[in-house]
Scaffold this motif. Structure first.
Motif, PDB file in Angstrom:
ATOM      1  N   GLU A 201      83.561   8.462 -93.325  1.00  0.00           N
ATOM      2  CA  GLU A 201      83.496   8.089 -91.913  1.00  0.00           C
ATOM      3  C   GLU A 201      82.323   8.797 -91.224  1.00  0.00           C
ATOM      4  O   GLU A 201      81.643   8.211 -90.374  1.00  0.00           O
ATOM      5  N   LEU A 202      82.107  10.078 -91.619  1.00  0.00           N
ATOM      6  CA  LEU A 202      80.973  10.815 -91.054  1.00  0.00           C
ATOM      7  C   LEU A 202      79.659  10.135 -91.410  1.00  0.00           C
ATOM      8  O   LEU A 202      78.763  10.007 -90.561  1.00  0.00           O
ATOM      9  N   HIS A 203      79.557   9.700 -92.666  1.00  0.00           N
ATOM     10  CA  HIS A 203      78.326   9.029 -93.103  1.00  0.00           C
ATOM     11  C   HIS A 203      78.119   7.739 -92.304  1.00  0.00           C
ATOM     12  O   HIS A 203      76.994   7.424 -91.874  1.00  0.00           O
ATOM     13  N   ASP A 204      79.248   7.024 -92.119  1.00  0.00           N
ATOM     14  CA  ASP A 204      79.144   5.812 -91.292  1.00  0.00           C
ATOM     15  C   ASP A 204      78.724   6.197 -89.874  1.00  0.00           C
ATOM     16  O   ASP A 204      77.884   5.517 -89.249  1.00  0.00           O
ATOM     17  N   GLY A 205      79.321   7.303 -89.366  1.00  0.00           N
ATOM     18  CA  GLY A 205      78.978   7.729 -88.009  1.00  0.00           C
ATOM     19  C   GLY A 205      77.526   8.166 -87.897  1.00  0.00           C
ATOM     20  O   GLY A 205      76.860   7.901 -86.883  1.00  0.00           O
ATOM     21  N   THR A 206      77.022   8.877 -88.929  1.00  0.00           N
ATOM     22  CA  THR A 206      75.610   9.297 -88.867  1.00  0.00           C
ATOM     23  C   THR A 206      74.678   8.107 -88.917  1.00  0.00           C
ATOM     24  O   THR A 206      73.594   8.113 -88.306  1.00  0.00           O
ATOM     25  N   GLY A 207      75.124   7.069 -89.657  1.00  0.00           N
ATOM     26  CA  GLY A 207      74.312   5.837 -89.641  1.00  0.00           C
ATOM     27  C   GLY A 207      74.255   5.255 -88.245  1.00  0.00           C
ATOM     28  O   GLY A 207      73.191   4.844 -87.755  1.00  0.00           O
ATOM     29  N   GLU A 208      75.443   5.246 -87.614  1.00  0.00           N
ATOM     30  CA  GLU A 208      75.464   4.745 -86.239  1.00  0.00           C
ATOM     31  C   GLU A 208      74.677   5.673 -85.317  1.00  0.00           C
ATOM     32  O   GLU A 208      74.051   5.223 -84.348  1.00  0.00           O
ATOM     33  N   LEU A 209      74.750   7.002 -85.624  1.00  0.00           N
ATOM     34  CA  LEU A 209      73.991   7.954 -84.817  1.00  0.00           C
ATOM     35  C   LEU A 209      72.491   7.680 -84.912  1.00  0.00           C
ATOM     36  O   LEU A 209      71.767   7.763 -83.914  1.00  0.00           O
ATOM     37  N   THR A 214      67.931   5.955 -82.049  1.00  0.00           N
ATOM     38  CA  THR A 214      66.789   5.031 -81.927  1.00  0.00           C
ATOM     39  C   THR A 214      66.859   4.289 -80.607  1.00  0.00           C
ATOM     40  O   THR A 214      65.854   4.159 -79.876  1.00  0.00           O
ATOM     41  N   GLU A 215      68.080   3.821 -80.311  1.00  0.00           N
ATOM     42  CA  GLU A 215      68.261   3.136 -79.030  1.00  0.00           C
ATOM     43  C   GLU A 215      68.026   4.105 -77.873  1.00  0.00           C
ATOM     44  O   GLU A 215      67.466   3.731 -76.829  1.00  0.00           O
ATOM     45  N   LEU A 216      68.505   5.393 -78.075  1.00  0.00           N
ATOM     46  CA  LEU A 216      68.300   6.383 -77.032  1.00  0.00           C
ATOM     47  C   LEU A 216      66.805   6.594 -76.772  1.00  0.00           C
ATOM     48  O   LEU A 216      66.372   6.706 -75.616  1.00  0.00           O
ATOM     49  N   ASP A 217      66.037   6.636 -77.824  1.00  0.00           N
ATOM     50  CA  ASP A 217      64.594   6.827 -77.668  1.00  0.00           C
ATOM     51  C   ASP A 217      63.990   5.678 -76.872  1.00  0.00           C
ATOM     52  O   ASP A 217      63.141   5.878 -75.993  1.00  0.00           O
ATOM     53  N   ASP A 457      59.825  13.107 -75.831  1.00  0.00           N
ATOM     54  CA  ASP A 457      59.465  13.824 -77.058  1.00  0.00           C
ATOM     55  C   ASP A 457      60.726  14.282 -77.804  1.00  0.00           C
ATOM     56  O   ASP A 457      60.817  14.177 -79.036  1.00  0.00           O
ATOM     57  N   GLY A 458      61.757  14.798 -77.038  1.00  0.00           N
ATOM     58  CA  GLY A 458      62.996  15.264 -77.671  1.00  0.00           C
ATOM     59  C   GLY A 458      63.778  14.138 -78.321  1.00  0.00           C
ATOM     60  O   GLY A 458      64.365  14.307 -79.398  1.00  0.00           O
ATOM     61  N   SER A 459      63.804  12.969 -77.701  1.00  0.00           N
ATOM     62  CA  SER A 459      64.538  11.845 -78.285  1.00  0.00           C
ATOM     63  C   SER A 459      63.904  11.401 -79.593  1.00  0.00           C
ATOM     64  O   SER A 459      64.597  11.001 -80.534  1.00  0.00           O
ATOM     65  N   SER A 460      62.582  11.518 -79.652  1.00  0.00           N
ATOM     66  CA  SER A 460      61.911  11.170 -80.915  1.00  0.00           C
ATOM     67  C   SER A 460      62.325  12.154 -82.011  1.00  0.00           C
ATOM     68  O   SER A 460      62.602  11.770 -83.159  1.00  0.00           O
ATOM     69  N   GLN A 461      62.400  13.473 -81.653  1.00  0.00           N
ATOM     70  CA  GLN A 461      62.848  14.467 -82.631  1.00  0.00           C
ATOM     71  C   GLN A 461      64.317  14.247 -83.012  1.00  0.00           C
ATOM     72  O   GLN A 461      64.718  14.455 -84.166  1.00  0.00           O
ATOM     73  N   LEU A 462      65.140  13.829 -82.036  1.00  0.00           N
ATOM     74  CA  LEU A 462      66.546  13.550 -82.312  1.00  0.00           C
ATOM     75  C   LEU A 462      66.697  12.419 -83.318  1.00  0.00           C
ATOM     76  O   LEU A 462      67.572  12.447 -84.192  1.00  0.00           O
ATOM     77  N   VAL A 463      65.824  11.418 -83.219  1.00  0.00           N
ATOM     78  CA  VAL A 463      65.859  10.315 -84.190  1.00  0.00           C
ATOM     79  C   VAL A 463      65.607  10.848 -85.595  1.00  0.00           C
ATOM     80  O   VAL A 463      66.323  10.525 -86.553  1.00  0.00           O
ATOM     81  N   ASP A 464      64.582  11.730 -85.715  1.00  0.00           N
ATOM     82  CA  ASP A 464      64.275  12.284 -87.033  1.00  0.00           C
ATOM     83  C   ASP A 464      65.442  13.142 -87.553  1.00  0.00           C
ATOM     84  O   ASP A 464      65.814  13.075 -88.734  1.00  0.00           O
ATOM     85  N   LEU A 469      70.501  14.142 -90.915  1.00  0.00           N
ATOM     86  CA  LEU A 469      71.954  14.323 -90.924  1.00  0.00           C
ATOM     87  C   LEU A 469      72.635  13.216 -91.707  1.00  0.00           C
ATOM     88  O   LEU A 469      73.594  13.455 -92.455  1.00  0.00           O
ATOM     89  N   ASP A 470      72.168  12.006 -91.581  1.00  0.00           N
ATOM     90  CA  ASP A 470      72.735  10.878 -92.321  1.00  0.00           C
ATOM     91  C   ASP A 470      72.561  11.076 -93.825  1.00  0.00           C
ATOM     92  O   ASP A 470      73.467  10.788 -94.614  1.00  0.00           O
ATOM     93  N   THR A 471      71.364  11.583 -94.206  1.00  0.00           N
ATOM     94  CA  THR A 471      71.134  11.850 -95.635  1.00  0.00           C
ATOM     95  C   THR A 471      72.115  12.920 -96.138  1.00  0.00           C
ATOM     96  O   THR A 471      72.702  12.792 -97.224  1.00  0.00           O
ATOM     97  N   GLY A 472      72.312  14.009 -95.351  1.00  0.00           N
ATOM     98  CA  GLY A 472      73.262  15.064 -95.733  1.00  0.00           C
ATOM     99  C   GLY A 472      74.687  14.546 -95.801  1.00  0.00           C
ATOM    100  O   GLY A 472      75.469  14.946 -96.681  1.00  0.00           O
ATOM    101  N   ALA A 473      75.069  13.677 -94.895  1.00  0.00           N
ATOM    102  CA  ALA A 473      76.415  13.103 -94.920  1.00  0.00           C
ATOM    103  C   ALA A 473      76.634  12.305 -96.192  1.00  0.00           C
ATOM    104  O   ALA A 473      77.727  12.298 -96.773  1.00  0.00           O
ATOM    105  N   GLY A 474      75.581  11.607 -96.653  1.00  0.00           N
ATOM    106  CA  GLY A 474      75.688  10.872 -97.917  1.00  0.00           C
ATOM    107  C   GLY A 474      75.955  11.820 -99.075  1.00  0.00           C
ATOM    108  O   GLY A 474      76.789  11.545 -99.954  1.00  0.00           O
ATOM    109  N   LYS A 475      75.256  12.973 -99.093  1.00  0.00           N
ATOM    110  CA  LYS A 475      75.495  13.959-100.148  1.00  0.00           C
ATOM    111  C   LYS A 475      76.916  14.527-100.044  1.00  0.00           C
ATOM    112  O   LYS A 475      77.574  14.793-101.058  1.00  0.00           O
TER     113      LYS A 475
END
Length: 725
Positions: A201-209, A214-217, A457-464, A469-475
């Motif tokens: 569920e976290l991985h799904d959530g990070t995908g949504e995050l 991206t939308e936030l940016d 600038d911060g929203s762009s960093q948040l996207v990265d 985080l999504d990659t870590g959730a997959g692991k």
């Protein structure tokens, strides 16, 4: 061939004492063997006749992790061994002082001491600092050494039983621990599974995050544009709020004037309302009194006519009574007492009373009629008055309600104008504040235009970061999946045990090796095991007694022309017959007195006769060759054979000298052969022993023949022996 032996035996028929001696010779071996075997037949089966003391000073202990459950191992041990015969002795629970005195006096053969920390040391096996629980069994060799040895065996049995019970309980707790480990591992596996589900569920959530950031940016970009528009609008708001402030000040002045006028209106309306309220109270009071008057009038109308009717009836009843019954009684009195003046006055008074009652009845009847005529007019007049009073009261009430409403409205109007005046003041103040805030907003939007650039600038960093985080959730999904699978696999390998299974396994682990003692050719009693030794001893003593009573050889025949072989035979045959009698009497006593049994009865009897024959040949040789000294040598041989025959303990446990001479002594082979035959063992061993005994018998007989040959020549030593027994 048998004339000389018969001649030797015939001399015992001469006197009763000699005949009695023959019986004694036949019976003594049976008495000797029977007494010894009877005293040692089964001693270990009667240990319960030996008193022993147990001193229990155990104070008990709480079991670890048992919700307050306690162990009193000392009490349990006492309960187990104190019933008579349990634990090897007749145990009796006593104090330490009584036990010490009893052991010293010989009352108790053993004292078992249970220390105060016995239970505490037992339960320590399940804790962090295990200790061995100690018992002490005291005996006194000054009273009996063998009991001390037996007590050691009893202590070993008690210790083994306690060790088995304690180990079984400890192992049972271990198996319970396996159940707990299984349960906890099962919970861990469930938790890992839930973690895996949560990580998914976290991985799904990070995908949504990632999508959201991206939308936030994008939204921040839009916000940046909107902030610019807001800054423009804030400038216009500053201008409009200035105009609003001017209008609010004007409104505040107008509401203050209206508030002052409404105060006068509210005071006048309140005075009118007070007057109408007082008028309403007077009207209500008048209406209440009128209603009370109407009720009294109704009561008067409703109650007057029935009362007058009852009065008319009462007067009529009184008149009838006076005019009827009383007149008749007065007339009777006048007839009875015509000259009595009192009767005449009573008659006159009764006539006057009758006239008065007639007048009263007439007046009551007239009053009833008048009251009936007045009922309707009075009722109608009262009802008309009441209707007018109620109508007036209702109108006064309506007037008062209207006056109250006017007063309330005037108060509400004044209150509203007060609030309106206060609101107008606040509006003026707020308009001023709004104008000031608009100016601050204008300054803030200018700063927001700068800050939104930083936010972009911060929203762009948040996207990265959300992508990392999504990659870590997959692991985490992969790792938690492996953890869940591993715990599930481990859970299958952790065993669980129900109570019956735990009890069985605990017993097996507590005693992993169950050794059974199996006896080949087992005998029924301890005495039967010793029978071979004591039978041999009895027959040896029987031979000694025989040649104390009869002559080893017929000495007078030495001077005859009889051959030495015949002379030796003549001395041996009577001894052999006594030996056969001794065997018969001995086995009769053992069989019927001690319930003795043998594995091979016939061969046992025949072998015993051979033993008696061999022993008698030895005794004949000793006595024939050395006389009284020969009897002493036979006694010495008895002592040597007791030590080297292996009758009680194997000869291998004896010193080396006895092991060396053992094969050359007849009792060794007698014991071996009898032991084999009584237990029903290998007949070859019995045959070997029989052959050896037979050879020894022949050798002794041959030696006796040689002795007889030498005895035919009388020497000086024989005439004057150095020692005579």
């Amino acid at each position: 061939m048998f004339s000389l032996p018969w001649l030797e035996l015939s001399r015992f028929k001469r006197h009763a004492i000699t005949r009695l001696a023959m019986i004694v010779v036949a019976v003594i071996p049976a008495i000797y063997g029977g007494l010894y075997l009877a005293s040692n037949w089964s001693p270990t089966d009667h240990l319960d006749k030996l008193q022993a003391a147990v001193v229990n000073e155990d104070t008990g202990a709480k079991k670890p992790d048992s919700d307050g459950e306690s162990l009193h191992a000392g009490d349990e041990l006492v309960d187990e061994i104190t019933p008579k015969g349990e634990g090897g002795f007749d145990w009796e629970e006593t104090s330490q002082k009584e036990a010490d005195e009893g052991l010293a006096e010989g009352k108790y053969f053993a004292v078992l001491e249970i220390p105060s920390d016995f239970s505490e040391q037992l339960v320590s096996t399940g804790g962090d600092d295990p200790e061995q629980a100690g018992l002490q069994l005291r005996t006194d060799d000054a009273h009996n050494f063998i009991v001390g040895q037996l007590a050691g065996t009893v202590l070993t049995e008690i210790k083994s039983s306690l060790n088995e019970t304690t180990t079984a309980e400890y192992v049972s707790e271990v198996y319970v621990g396996f159940n707990d480990i299984h349960s906890q591992t099962e919970k861990a596996a469930d938790g890992a599974s839930q973690l895996n589900d949560g990580s998914i569920e976290l991985h799904d959530g990070t995908g949504e995050l990632v999508d959201g950031t991206t939308e936030l940016d994008k939204g921040v970009g839009t916000l940046q544009k909107g902030i610019g528009d807001l800054d423009d609008g804030a400038g216009e708001l500053v201008k409009g709020s200035g105009d609003l402030k001017t209008g609010a000040d004007t409104l505040a002045k107008s509401t203050t004037e209206a508030k002052n006028g409404s105060k006068d209106l509210a005071d006048g309306a309140g005075q009118v309302a007070d007057g109408t309220s007082q008028l309403r109270d007077v009207a209500d009071e008048t209406t209440g009194k009128a209603e009370d008057l109407k009720r009294k009038a109704d009561d008067l109308v409703d109650g007057a006519r029935p009362k007058l009717e009852r009065a008319e009836g009462d007067f009529d009843d009184a008149r009838t009574t006076v005019r009827g019954d009383m007149d008749d009684r007065i007339k009777q009195l006048q007839e009875d007492y015509p000259d009595d003046p009192n009767v005449q006055r009573l008659a006159e008074d009764m006539n006057g009373l009758g006239d008065d009652l007639d007048s009263a009845h007439e007046r009551a009847s007239d009053a009833k009629d008048e009251a009936k005529k007045l009922e309707d007019p009075v009722t109608k007049a009262v009802d008309d008055v009441m209707a007018k009073i109620k109508a007036a009261d209702k109108k006064i009430g309506q007037l008062d309600d209207g006056a109250q409403q006017v007063s309330t409205g005037a108060d509400d109007l004044h209150s509203g104008l007060v609030k309106l005046d206060a609101g107008a003041g606040k509006l003026a103040t707020g308009a001023g504040d709004l104008n000031d805030g608009a100016k601050q907003l204008k300054d803030g939007t200018s700063q927001a235009k700068t800050g939104v650039g930083d936010l972009k600038d911060g929203s762009s960093q948040l996207v990265d970061g959300s992508k990392e985080l999504d990659t870590g959730a997959g692991k985490l999904v992969d790792g938690s999946g492996e953890l869940s699978d591993g715990l599930e696999e481990g859970l299958k390998q952790i065993p669980t045990y129900d109570k019956n299974d735990r009890d069985h396994r605990s017993d097996v682990v507590a005693v992993p090796v169950d050794a059974d003692k199996v006896k080949d050719n087992a005998v029924d009693a301890y005495g039967e095991g010793l029978a071979a030794f004591f039978v041999s001893l009895a027959l040896w003593i029987g031979g000694m007694i025989t040649y104390m009573v009869i002559n080893a050889i017929p000495y007078r025949a030495l001077a005859s022309s009889a051959k030495s072989t015949r002379i030796a035979w003549a001395g041996y045959v009577p001894g052999l017959l006594f030996g056969i009698a001794q065997v018969a009497v001995l086995y009769l006593v053992l069989t019927f007195a001690l319930d003795f049994s043998a594995g091979a009865w016939l061969w046992t009897l025949l072998f015993s006769i051979l033993v008696a024959a061999s022993f008698h040949s030895v005794h004949q040789l000793c006595v024939a060759a050395l006389g009284g000294v020969g009897r002493l040598i036979a006694l010495v041989l008895l002592m040597i054979q007791i030590a080297s025959a292996g009758g009680t303990y194997p000869v291998q446990t004896a010193p080396g000298i006895f092991q060396i001479i053992s094969p050359f002594l007849p009792m060794t082979h007698a014991v071996n052969g009898l032991r084999t035959l009584i237990a029903g063992g290998d007949m070859f061993i019995a045959a070997q022993s029989a052959v050896v005994l037979l050879l020894m018998t022949l050798i002794c007989l041959a030696a006796t023949v040689v002795v007889c040959s030498r005895k035919r020549m009388v020497t000086l030593t024989q005439l004057h022996p150095s020692l005579s027994l």
